[in-house]
Enzyme design. Sequence first.
Site, PDB file in Angstrom:
ATOM      1  N   GLY A  10       0.814  -1.225   0.000  1.00 49.17           N
ATOM      2  CA  GLY A  10       0.000   0.000   0.000  1.00 49.17           C
ATOM      3  C   GLY A  10       0.836   1.257   0.000  1.00 49.17           C
ATOM      4  N   ARG A  13       0.273   5.718  -1.781  1.00 48.98           N
ATOM      5  CA  ARG A  13      -0.117   7.011  -1.190  1.00 48.98           C
ATOM      6  C   ARG A  13      -0.170   6.890   0.336  1.00 48.98           C
ATOM      7  NH1 ARG A  13      -4.836   4.848  -3.557  1.00 48.98           N
ATOM      8  NH2 ARG A  13      -6.347   4.243  -1.966  1.00 48.98           N
ATOM      9  N   LEU A  40      -3.785  -7.689  -2.887  1.00 49.23           N
ATOM     10  CA  LEU A  40      -3.971  -8.372  -1.597  1.00 49.23           C
ATOM     11  C   LEU A  40      -5.361  -8.976  -1.450  1.00 49.23           C
ATOM     12  CD1 LEU A  40      -2.110  -5.704   0.545  1.00 49.23           C
ATOM     13  CD2 LEU A  40      -1.224  -7.891  -0.247  1.00 49.23           C
ATOM     14  N   ASN A  63       1.126  -2.602   5.487  1.00 49.49           N
ATOM     15  CA  ASN A  63       0.470  -1.300   5.643  1.00 49.49           C
ATOM     16  C   ASN A  63      -0.875  -1.208   4.931  1.00 49.49           C
ATOM     17  OD1 ASN A  63       0.309   1.824   5.809  1.00 49.49           O
ATOM     18  ND2 ASN A  63       0.366   1.404   3.605  1.00 49.49           N
ATOM     19  N   TYR A 128     -13.746  -3.701   9.998  1.00 48.52           N
ATOM     20  CA  TYR A 128     -12.427  -3.053  10.055  1.00 48.52           C
ATOM     21  C   TYR A 128     -11.771  -3.331  11.407  1.00 48.52           C
ATOM     22  CZ  TYR A 128      -8.976   0.761   9.636  1.00 48.52           C
ATOM     23  OH  TYR A 128      -7.822   1.506   9.581  1.00 48.52           O
ATOM     24  N   SER A 129     -12.526  -3.054  12.485  1.00 50.24           N
ATOM     25  CA  SER A 129     -11.986  -3.286  13.835  1.00 50.24           C
ATOM     26  C   SER A 129     -11.624  -4.749  14.041  1.00 50.24           C
ATOM     27  CB  SER A 129     -13.010  -2.897  14.895  1.00 50.24           C
ATOM     28  OG  SER A 129     -13.241  -1.532  14.861  1.00 50.24           O
ATOM     29  N   LYS A 132      -8.407  -5.655  12.152  1.00 51.05           N
ATOM     30  CA  LYS A 132      -7.199  -5.045  12.726  1.00 51.05           C
ATOM     31  C   LYS A 132      -6.900  -5.606  14.127  1.00 51.05           C
ATOM     32  CE  LYS A 132      -6.134  -2.014   9.417  1.00 51.05           C
ATOM     33  NZ  LYS A 132      -4.847  -1.904   8.749  1.00 51.05           N
TER      34      LYS A 132
END
Length: 222
Positions: A10, A13, A40, A63, A128-129, A132
Amino acid sequence: MRKFNALVTGASRGIGAAITKKMRNAGINVLTPSRKQLDLSSNESIDKYLRTTDLPIDILVNNAGINLIATGSEVSDQNIVDTIQVNLIAPIRLVRGIVPRMIQKRYGRIVNISTIWTLVSKPGRLTYSASKAGLNSITRTLAVELASCNILVNAVAPGYTNTELTKINNTKDQIEEIKKLIPLGRLAEPEEIAEIVYFLCSEANTYITGQVIFADGGFVCQ
Ligand SMILES: NC(=O)c1ccc[n+]([C@@H]2O[C@H](COP(=O)([O-])OP(=O)(O)OC[C@H]3O[C@@H](n4cnc5c(N)ncnc54)[C@H](OP(=O)(O)O)[C@@H]3O)[C@@H](O)[C@H]2O)c1
Protein backbone atom coordinates in the site's frame (compact mmCIF):
# COMPACT_ATOMS: atom_id res chain seq x y z
CA MET A 1 26.66 -0.33 6.38
CA ARG A 2 24.40 -3.35 5.91
CA LYS A 3 22.00 -3.02 2.95
CA PHE A 4 18.44 -3.98 3.83
CA ASN A 5 15.54 -4.93 1.58
CA ALA A 6 12.04 -3.95 2.65
CA LEU A 7 8.57 -4.69 1.33
CA VAL A 8 5.93 -2.05 2.06
CA THR A 9 2.38 -2.81 0.95
CA GLY A 10 0.00 0.00 0.00
CA ALA A 11 2.84 2.38 -0.79
CA SER A 12 1.06 4.28 -3.58
CA ARG A 13 -0.12 7.01 -1.19
CA GLY A 14 -0.78 8.01 2.41
CA ILE A 15 1.05 6.30 5.25
CA GLY A 16 2.69 3.68 2.99
CA ALA A 17 4.17 6.36 0.72
CA ALA A 18 5.57 8.23 3.75
CA ILE A 19 7.12 5.05 5.19
CA THR A 20 8.71 4.28 1.82
CA LYS A 21 10.17 7.79 1.50
CA LYS A 22 11.63 7.65 5.00
CA MET A 23 13.21 4.22 4.37
CA ARG A 24 14.61 5.16 0.95
CA ASN A 25 16.16 8.30 2.42
CA ALA A 26 17.91 6.01 4.90
CA GLY A 27 19.34 3.88 2.08
CA ILE A 28 16.96 0.93 2.36
CA ASN A 29 15.97 -0.84 -0.87
CA VAL A 30 12.17 -0.72 -0.71
CA LEU A 31 9.91 -2.91 -2.84
CA THR A 32 6.58 -1.19 -3.43
CA PRO A 33 4.52 -3.43 -5.70
CA SER A 34 1.53 -1.84 -7.38
CA ARG A 35 -1.87 -3.47 -6.98
CA LYS A 36 -1.36 -4.99 -10.45
CA GLN A 37 1.79 -6.75 -9.19
CA LEU A 38 0.43 -7.65 -5.75
CA ASP A 39 -3.33 -7.58 -5.25
CA LEU A 40 -3.97 -8.37 -1.60
CA SER A 41 -7.59 -9.25 -2.31
CA SER A 42 -6.37 -12.29 -4.29
CA ASN A 43 -4.49 -15.18 -2.70
CA GLU A 44 -3.39 -16.22 -6.19
CA SER A 45 -1.77 -12.82 -6.70
CA ILE A 46 -0.06 -12.99 -3.28
CA ASP A 47 1.29 -16.49 -3.96
CA LYS A 48 2.53 -15.46 -7.42
CA TYR A 49 4.27 -12.38 -5.99
CA LEU A 50 6.00 -14.48 -3.33
CA ARG A 51 7.07 -17.09 -5.94
CA THR A 52 8.56 -14.48 -8.25
CA THR A 53 10.31 -12.25 -5.69
CA ASP A 54 13.87 -13.49 -5.31
CA LEU A 55 15.23 -10.94 -2.88
CA PRO A 56 15.40 -11.86 0.77
CA ILE A 57 13.14 -9.39 2.57
CA ASP A 58 14.60 -8.09 5.85
CA ILE A 59 11.76 -5.70 6.68
CA LEU A 60 8.06 -6.29 6.05
CA VAL A 61 5.51 -3.54 6.59
CA ASN A 62 1.92 -4.74 6.26
CA ASN A 63 0.47 -1.30 5.64
CA ALA A 64 -2.23 -1.67 2.98
CA GLY A 65 -5.72 -1.72 4.39
CA ILE A 66 -9.34 -1.03 3.56
CA ASN A 67 -12.04 0.43 5.78
CA LEU A 68 -15.50 -0.35 4.40
CA ILE A 69 -17.97 1.34 6.73
CA ALA A 70 -21.04 -0.74 7.66
CA THR A 71 -22.87 -1.47 10.91
CA GLY A 72 -23.45 -4.98 12.25
CA SER A 73 -27.07 -5.03 11.09
CA GLU A 74 -26.29 -4.09 7.50
CA VAL A 75 -22.83 -5.46 6.75
CA SER A 76 -22.66 -7.35 3.43
CA ASP A 77 -20.99 -10.72 2.85
CA GLN A 78 -18.65 -8.98 0.40
CA ASN A 79 -17.59 -6.42 3.01
CA ILE A 80 -16.80 -9.21 5.51
CA VAL A 81 -14.80 -11.27 3.02
CA ASP A 82 -12.93 -8.34 1.43
CA THR A 83 -11.98 -6.69 4.72
CA ILE A 84 -10.73 -9.84 6.41
CA GLN A 85 -8.88 -10.85 3.23
CA VAL A 86 -7.01 -7.57 2.64
CA ASN A 87 -6.43 -6.54 6.26
CA LEU A 88 -5.69 -9.91 7.88
CA ILE A 89 -5.36 -12.92 5.56
CA ALA A 90 -3.00 -11.12 3.16
CA PRO A 91 -0.57 -10.06 5.94
CA ILE A 92 -0.58 -13.62 7.30
CA ARG A 93 0.21 -15.05 3.84
CA LEU A 94 2.99 -12.50 3.30
CA VAL A 95 4.49 -13.35 6.68
CA ARG A 96 4.34 -17.06 5.89
CA GLY A 97 6.14 -16.51 2.58
CA ILE A 98 8.77 -14.06 3.82
CA VAL A 99 9.67 -15.19 7.34
CA PRO A 100 11.54 -18.42 6.44
CA ARG A 101 14.39 -16.40 4.86
CA MET A 102 14.42 -14.00 7.80
CA ILE A 103 14.84 -17.05 10.04
CA GLN A 104 17.74 -18.28 7.86
CA LYS A 105 19.42 -14.85 8.15
CA ARG A 106 18.53 -14.59 11.83
CA TYR A 107 17.36 -11.03 11.31
CA GLY A 108 14.03 -9.40 10.56
CA ARG A 109 11.67 -6.59 11.40
CA ILE A 110 7.91 -6.74 10.80
CA VAL A 111 5.47 -3.89 11.42
CA ASN A 112 1.73 -4.26 10.97
CA ILE A 113 -0.35 -1.12 10.59
CA SER A 114 -3.30 -1.36 12.95
CA THR A 115 -5.73 1.30 14.17
CA ILE A 116 -7.17 2.99 17.26
CA TRP A 117 -10.44 1.19 16.42
CA THR A 118 -8.98 -1.97 17.97
CA LEU A 119 -9.10 -0.32 21.39
CA VAL A 120 -12.04 2.07 21.20
CA SER A 121 -14.87 1.99 18.69
CA LYS A 122 -17.31 3.88 16.55
CA PRO A 123 -20.45 2.76 14.68
CA GLY A 124 -19.67 1.23 11.30
CA ARG A 125 -16.19 -0.05 12.13
CA LEU A 126 -17.33 -3.66 12.60
CA THR A 127 -15.26 -5.58 10.04
CA TYR A 128 -12.43 -3.05 10.05
CA SER A 129 -11.99 -3.29 13.83
CA ALA A 130 -12.25 -7.08 13.76
CA SER A 131 -9.63 -7.43 11.03
CA LYS A 132 -7.20 -5.05 12.73
CA ALA A 133 -7.70 -6.64 16.15
CA GLY A 134 -6.68 -9.86 14.42
CA LEU A 135 -3.58 -8.08 13.18
CA ASN A 136 -2.72 -7.02 16.75
CA SER A 137 -3.16 -10.60 17.78
CA ILE A 138 -0.86 -12.08 15.13
CA THR A 139 1.69 -9.40 16.03
CA ARG A 140 1.95 -10.81 19.55
CA THR A 141 2.02 -14.45 18.44
CA LEU A 142 4.71 -13.84 15.82
CA ALA A 143 6.78 -11.83 18.30
CA VAL A 144 6.84 -14.81 20.64
CA GLU A 145 7.50 -17.33 17.87
CA LEU A 146 10.30 -15.38 16.20
CA ALA A 147 12.13 -13.66 19.05
CA SER A 148 14.85 -16.30 19.25
CA CYS A 149 15.73 -15.55 15.59
CA ASN A 150 16.16 -11.81 16.21
CA ILE A 151 12.97 -11.06 14.31
CA LEU A 152 11.04 -8.29 16.06
CA VAL A 153 7.34 -7.89 15.29
CA ASN A 154 5.26 -4.88 16.26
CA ALA A 155 2.14 -2.99 15.28
CA VAL A 156 1.59 0.74 14.98
CA ALA A 157 -1.99 1.88 15.58
CA PRO A 158 -2.53 5.34 14.13
CA GLY A 159 -5.38 7.61 15.06
CA TYR A 160 -6.97 9.90 12.50
CA THR A 161 -4.31 10.56 9.87
CA ASN A 162 -4.37 13.06 7.04
CA THR A 163 -4.77 10.64 4.10
CA GLU A 164 -7.26 9.78 1.33
CA LEU A 165 -8.81 7.11 3.55
CA THR A 166 -9.77 9.69 6.19
CA LYS A 167 -11.08 12.09 3.53
CA ILE A 168 -13.22 9.35 1.94
CA ASN A 169 -14.76 8.28 5.24
CA ASN A 170 -15.29 11.78 6.72
CA THR A 171 -16.55 15.07 5.28
CA LYS A 172 -14.53 18.29 5.74
CA ASP A 173 -16.93 19.39 8.49
CA GLN A 174 -16.64 16.00 10.22
CA ILE A 175 -12.83 16.31 10.13
CA GLU A 176 -13.08 19.71 11.84
CA GLU A 177 -15.26 18.13 14.55
CA ILE A 178 -12.85 15.20 14.90
CA LYS A 179 -9.93 17.59 15.51
CA LYS A 180 -11.77 18.90 18.58
CA LEU A 181 -11.85 15.35 20.00
CA ILE A 182 -8.09 14.86 19.70
CA PRO A 183 -6.08 16.17 22.67
CA LEU A 184 -3.32 17.40 20.33
CA GLY A 185 -6.01 19.23 18.34
CA ARG A 186 -5.09 17.96 14.86
CA LEU A 187 -4.82 14.89 12.66
CA ALA A 188 -1.53 13.02 12.36
CA GLU A 189 0.52 13.60 9.24
CA PRO A 190 1.59 10.38 7.46
CA GLU A 191 5.23 11.35 8.05
CA GLU A 192 4.68 11.26 11.83
CA ILE A 193 3.45 7.67 11.61
CA ALA A 194 6.33 6.81 9.27
CA GLU A 195 8.89 7.97 11.88
CA ILE A 196 7.61 5.41 14.38
CA VAL A 197 7.41 2.61 11.83
CA TYR A 198 10.92 3.42 10.66
CA PHE A 199 12.33 3.21 14.18
CA LEU A 200 10.62 -0.13 14.84
CA CYS A 201 12.01 -1.47 11.54
CA SER A 202 15.54 -0.23 12.14
CA GLU A 203 18.57 -1.83 13.77
CA ALA A 204 18.14 0.81 16.50
CA ASN A 205 15.12 -1.16 17.69
CA THR A 206 16.73 -4.03 19.57
CA TYR A 207 14.23 -4.73 22.36
CA ILE A 208 10.68 -3.71 21.41
CA THR A 209 8.67 -6.66 20.14
CA GLY A 210 5.03 -7.78 20.35
CA GLN A 211 3.78 -4.26 21.03
CA VAL A 212 0.90 -2.28 19.59
CA ILE A 213 2.00 1.35 19.67
CA PHE A 214 -0.81 3.89 19.54
CA ALA A 215 0.03 7.12 17.70
CA ASP A 216 -3.17 9.08 18.02
CA GLY A 217 -2.51 12.49 19.59
CA GLY A 218 -3.91 11.15 22.87
CA PHE A 219 -7.32 10.15 21.43
CA VAL A 220 -7.67 6.77 23.18
CA CYS A 221 -6.63 8.17 26.59
CA GLN A 222 -9.91 10.05 27.09
N1 LIG B 1 -5.73 7.22 7.52
C1 LIG B 1 -6.03 6.95 8.77
O1 LIG B 1 -6.60 7.78 9.47
C2 LIG B 1 -5.67 5.64 9.37
C3 LIG B 1 -5.87 5.46 10.75
C4 LIG B 1 -5.56 4.25 11.35
C5 LIG B 1 -5.04 3.24 10.56
N2 LIG B 1 -4.85 3.40 9.23
C6 LIG B 1 -4.30 2.27 8.47
O2 LIG B 1 -3.11 2.69 7.85
C7 LIG B 1 -2.93 1.98 6.62
C8 LIG B 1 -2.71 2.97 5.50
O3 LIG B 1 -3.80 3.87 5.50
P1 LIG B 1 -3.89 5.12 4.51
O4 LIG B 1 -4.81 6.08 5.16
O5 LIG B 1 -2.52 5.55 4.08
O6 LIG B 1 -4.68 4.42 3.31
P2 LIG B 1 -5.03 4.90 1.84
O7 LIG B 1 -4.60 6.33 1.61
O8 LIG B 1 -6.45 4.53 1.59
O9 LIG B 1 -4.08 3.93 0.98
C9 LIG B 1 -4.32 2.56 1.03
C10 LIG B 1 -3.21 1.82 0.32
O10 LIG B 1 -3.55 0.41 0.36
C11 LIG B 1 -3.52 -0.09 -0.96
N3 LIG B 1 -4.49 -1.17 -1.14
C12 LIG B 1 -5.80 -1.19 -0.80
N4 LIG B 1 -6.35 -2.34 -1.19
C13 LIG B 1 -5.36 -3.07 -1.78
C14 LIG B 1 -5.30 -4.35 -2.39
N5 LIG B 1 -6.38 -5.13 -2.54
N6 LIG B 1 -4.12 -4.78 -2.88
C15 LIG B 1 -3.02 -4.01 -2.79
N7 LIG B 1 -3.00 -2.78 -2.24
C16 LIG B 1 -4.17 -2.32 -1.74
C17 LIG B 1 -3.86 1.09 -1.86
O11 LIG B 1 -3.40 0.82 -3.16
P3 LIG B 1 -4.08 1.44 -4.50
O12 LIG B 1 -3.30 2.66 -4.81
O13 LIG B 1 -3.90 0.35 -5.52
O14 LIG B 1 -5.52 1.71 -4.20
C18 LIG B 1 -3.11 2.22 -1.15
O15 LIG B 1 -1.74 2.20 -1.54
C19 LIG B 1 -4.20 1.13 6.45
O16 LIG B 1 -3.94 -0.19 6.88
C20 LIG B 1 -5.20 1.79 7.36
O17 LIG B 1 -6.17 0.88 7.84
C21 LIG B 1 -5.14 4.59 8.63
